[in-house]
Design a protein around this motif. Structure first.
Motif, PDB file in Angstrom:
ATOM      1  N   GLN A 112      -5.818 -41.424  24.766  1.00 26.37           N
ATOM      2  CA  GLN A 112      -6.761 -40.677  25.215  1.00 26.37           C
ATOM      3  C   GLN A 112      -7.378 -39.828  26.574  1.00 26.37           C
ATOM      4  O   GLN A 112      -7.914 -39.378  26.606  1.00 26.37           O
ATOM      5  CB  GLN A 112      -8.262 -41.952  24.698  1.00 26.37           C
ATOM      6  CG  GLN A 112      -9.393 -41.635  24.678  1.00 26.37           C
ATOM      7  CD  GLN A 112     -11.081 -42.152  24.755  1.00 26.37           C
ATOM      8  OE1 GLN A 112      -9.448 -43.451  24.565  1.00 26.37           O
ATOM      9  NE2 GLN A 112     -12.102 -42.033  24.122  1.00 26.37           N
ATOM     10  N   MET A 113      -7.075 -40.438  27.261  1.00 23.03           N
ATOM     11  CA  MET A 113      -7.289 -40.002  28.709  1.00 23.03           C
ATOM     12  C   MET A 113      -6.754 -38.619  28.982  1.00 23.03           C
ATOM     13  O   MET A 113      -6.928 -37.569  29.508  1.00 23.03           O
ATOM     14  CB  MET A 113      -6.096 -41.147  29.903  1.00 23.03           C
ATOM     15  CG  MET A 113      -6.502 -40.799  31.202  1.00 23.03           C
ATOM     16  SD  MET A 113      -5.594 -41.827  32.398  1.00 23.03           S
ATOM     17  CE  MET A 113      -6.678 -41.356  34.028  1.00 23.03           C
ATOM     18  N   LEU A 114      -5.449 -38.865  28.350  1.00 23.20           N
ATOM     19  CA  LEU A 114      -4.587 -37.006  28.596  1.00 23.20           C
ATOM     20  C   LEU A 114      -4.784 -35.727  27.523  1.00 23.20           C
ATOM     21  O   LEU A 114      -4.638 -35.144  27.692  1.00 23.20           O
ATOM     22  CB  LEU A 114      -3.091 -37.670  28.178  1.00 23.20           C
ATOM     23  CG  LEU A 114      -2.259 -38.666  29.437  1.00 23.20           C
ATOM     24  CD1 LEU A 114      -0.946 -39.027  29.056  1.00 23.20           C
ATOM     25  CD2 LEU A 114      -2.468 -37.956  30.870  1.00 23.20           C
ATOM     26  N   GLY A 115      -5.443 -36.922  26.381  1.00 26.78           N
ATOM     27  CA  GLY A 115      -6.178 -35.669  25.306  1.00 26.78           C
ATOM     28  C   GLY A 115      -5.023 -34.743  24.515  1.00 26.78           C
ATOM     29  O   GLY A 115      -4.721 -34.063  24.466  1.00 26.78           O
ATOM     30  N   VAL A 158       0.760 -34.790  35.460  1.00 27.33           N
ATOM     31  CA  VAL A 158       0.424 -34.582  34.572  1.00 27.33           C
ATOM     32  C   VAL A 158      -0.940 -34.956  34.296  1.00 27.33           C
ATOM     33  O   VAL A 158      -1.837 -33.807  33.721  1.00 27.33           O
ATOM     34  CB  VAL A 158       1.173 -35.228  32.785  1.00 27.33           C
ATOM     35  CG1 VAL A 158      -0.097 -35.684  31.624  1.00 27.33           C
ATOM     36  CG2 VAL A 158       2.772 -35.000  33.220  1.00 27.33           C
ATOM     37  N   LEU A 159      -1.388 -35.925  35.163  1.00 26.09           N
ATOM     38  CA  LEU A 159      -2.696 -36.065  35.431  1.00 26.09           C
ATOM     39  C   LEU A 159      -3.634 -34.915  35.809  1.00 26.09           C
ATOM     40  O   LEU A 159      -4.973 -34.918  35.590  1.00 26.09           O
ATOM     41  CB  LEU A 159      -3.086 -37.531  35.558  1.00 26.09           C
ATOM     42  CG  LEU A 159      -2.097 -38.664  35.459  1.00 26.09           C
ATOM     43  CD1 LEU A 159      -2.061 -40.066  36.327  1.00 26.09           C
ATOM     44  CD2 LEU A 159      -3.250 -38.819  34.551  1.00 26.09           C
ATOM     45  N   GLU A 217      -5.327 -45.645  38.523  1.00 26.83           N
ATOM     46  CA  GLU A 217      -6.570 -46.067  36.651  1.00 26.83           C
ATOM     47  C   GLU A 217      -5.606 -45.573  36.152  1.00 26.83           C
ATOM     48  O   GLU A 217      -5.010 -46.572  34.971  1.00 26.83           O
ATOM     49  CB  GLU A 217      -6.962 -44.432  36.941  1.00 26.83           C
ATOM     50  CG  GLU A 217      -7.993 -44.099  35.552  1.00 26.83           C
ATOM     51  CD  GLU A 217      -8.987 -45.561  35.353  1.00 26.83           C
ATOM     52  OE1 GLU A 217      -9.757 -46.096  34.355  1.00 26.83           O
ATOM     53  OE2 GLU A 217      -9.135 -46.279  36.612  1.00 26.83           O
ATOM     54  N   ILE A 218      -4.465 -45.075  35.964  1.00 30.68           N
ATOM     55  CA  ILE A 218      -3.424 -45.542  35.320  1.00 30.68           C
ATOM     56  C   ILE A 218      -2.525 -46.815  34.697  1.00 30.68           C
ATOM     57  O   ILE A 218      -2.627 -47.106  33.382  1.00 30.68           O
ATOM     58  CB  ILE A 218      -1.945 -44.124  35.189  1.00 30.68           C
ATOM     59  CG1 ILE A 218      -2.329 -42.631  34.802  1.00 30.68           C
ATOM     60  CG2 ILE A 218      -1.208 -44.536  35.108  1.00 30.68           C
ATOM     61  CD1 ILE A 218      -2.442 -42.117  33.170  1.00 30.68           C
ATOM     62  N   GLY A 219      -2.313 -47.497  36.230  1.00 29.89           N
ATOM     63  CA  GLY A 219      -1.823 -48.405  36.394  1.00 29.89           C
ATOM     64  C   GLY A 219      -2.576 -49.483  35.716  1.00 29.89           C
ATOM     65  O   GLY A 219      -2.638 -51.058  34.946  1.00 29.89           O
ATOM     66  N   ASN A 220      -4.443 -49.431  35.784  1.00 25.66           N
ATOM     67  CA  ASN A 220      -5.616 -49.971  36.077  1.00 25.66           C
ATOM     68  C   ASN A 220      -5.605 -50.246  34.111  1.00 25.66           C
ATOM     69  O   ASN A 220      -6.281 -50.995  33.009  1.00 25.66           O
ATOM     70  CB  ASN A 220      -6.997 -49.697  35.938  1.00 25.66           C
ATOM     71  CG  ASN A 220      -7.429 -50.634  36.233  1.00 25.66           C
ATOM     72  OD1 ASN A 220      -7.505 -51.500  36.069  1.00 25.66           O
ATOM     73  ND2 ASN A 220      -9.110 -50.208  35.611  1.00 25.66           N
ATOM     74  N   ILE A 221      -5.710 -49.232  33.241  1.00 21.29           N
ATOM     75  CA  ILE A 221      -4.677 -49.006  32.040  1.00 21.29           C
ATOM     76  C   ILE A 221      -4.172 -49.540  31.907  1.00 21.29           C
ATOM     77  O   ILE A 221      -4.740 -50.220  30.015  1.00 21.29           O
ATOM     78  CB  ILE A 221      -5.226 -47.245  31.429  1.00 21.29           C
ATOM     79  CG1 ILE A 221      -6.590 -46.465  31.664  1.00 21.29           C
ATOM     80  CG2 ILE A 221      -4.607 -47.159  29.802  1.00 21.29           C
ATOM     81  CD1 ILE A 221      -6.808 -45.181  31.721  1.00 21.29           C
TER      82      ILE A 221
END
Length: 203
Positions: free
Chosen positions: A34-37, A96-97, A119-123
């Motif tokens: 979802q984050m990366l689409g 990528v982000l 944010e990736i770590g948090n996810i």
């Protein structure tokens, strides 16, 4: 006094850890996609219970430069959780982000890229904490994540210093999410939290 003897783990215990790993990886895959689409392929995570002293070699050597995203845990489970990415993998994920898939992996991370990695770590950590909460019905509250880039041994010394006196074991989950993220998740609950988790799982 703890009822759990972590030096004598049984098959049911590792089955439970594996289930946490599988559910957490599935949750993380959905959140990352979802984050990366775009779709993210997830591989079956490898779950190990290790002594602190063996953690460095398990992730490729204590002198290897890695990025660490570190959170403290509170609630029914106290301790810490950390996502560790190899330096090149962290740079690739950052690219990528930020929409730069051809990013030079040797280039230093910008403040914006570090924020994105947090944010990736948090996810990813939240995905596994949700899996633990779902299976155990325990409430877990993570702190705001912090970031560091250093040798693996130096990064691992943080949870060892903070929680090594309360528990000499850590849970290592090796993750591979296609080209989106590839790293190691480390969970260090205190011994009472291990008790609560395993009791809630019926072990």
């Amino acid at each position: 006094m703890s009822k759990i003897d972590l030096s004598h783990e049984n098959e049911d215990y590792f089955d439970a850890l594996g289930e946490i790993g599988n559910i957490g990886a599935g949750n993380a895959m959905s959140a990352l996609a979802q984050m990366l689409g775009r779709p993210v392929e997830v591989y079956v995570p490898k779950v190990k219970l290790l002594d602190f002293k063996d953690a460095g070699s398990a992730i490729g050597g204590e002198e290897q430069i890695m990025a660490g995203i570190y959170l403290l845990l509170d609630g029914d489970v106290s301790g810490s959780m950390m996502l560790m990415l190899k330096k090149e993998s962290a740079a690739k994920v950052a690219g990528v982000l930020m929409g730069d898939s051809d990013r030079d992996v040797n280039k230093e991370l910008s403040d914006m890229e570090i924020s994105a990695l947090k944010e990736i770590g948090n996810i990813i950590t939240s995905s596994y904490l949700t899996a633990i909460s779902t299976l155990t019905h325990l409430k877990i509250y993570p702190s705001v994540p912090s970031f560091c880039m250093d040798m693996a041994g130096a990064i691992l010394s943080v949870p060892a210093i903070d929680f090594g006196m309360m528990c000499d074991k850590l849970l290592l989950i090796e993750n591979r999410f296609s080209d989106a993220a590839d790293g190691y998740l480390i969970l260090v609950p205190d011994i009472e939290s291990y008790d609560r988790m395993l009791t809630s799982l019926g072990l």
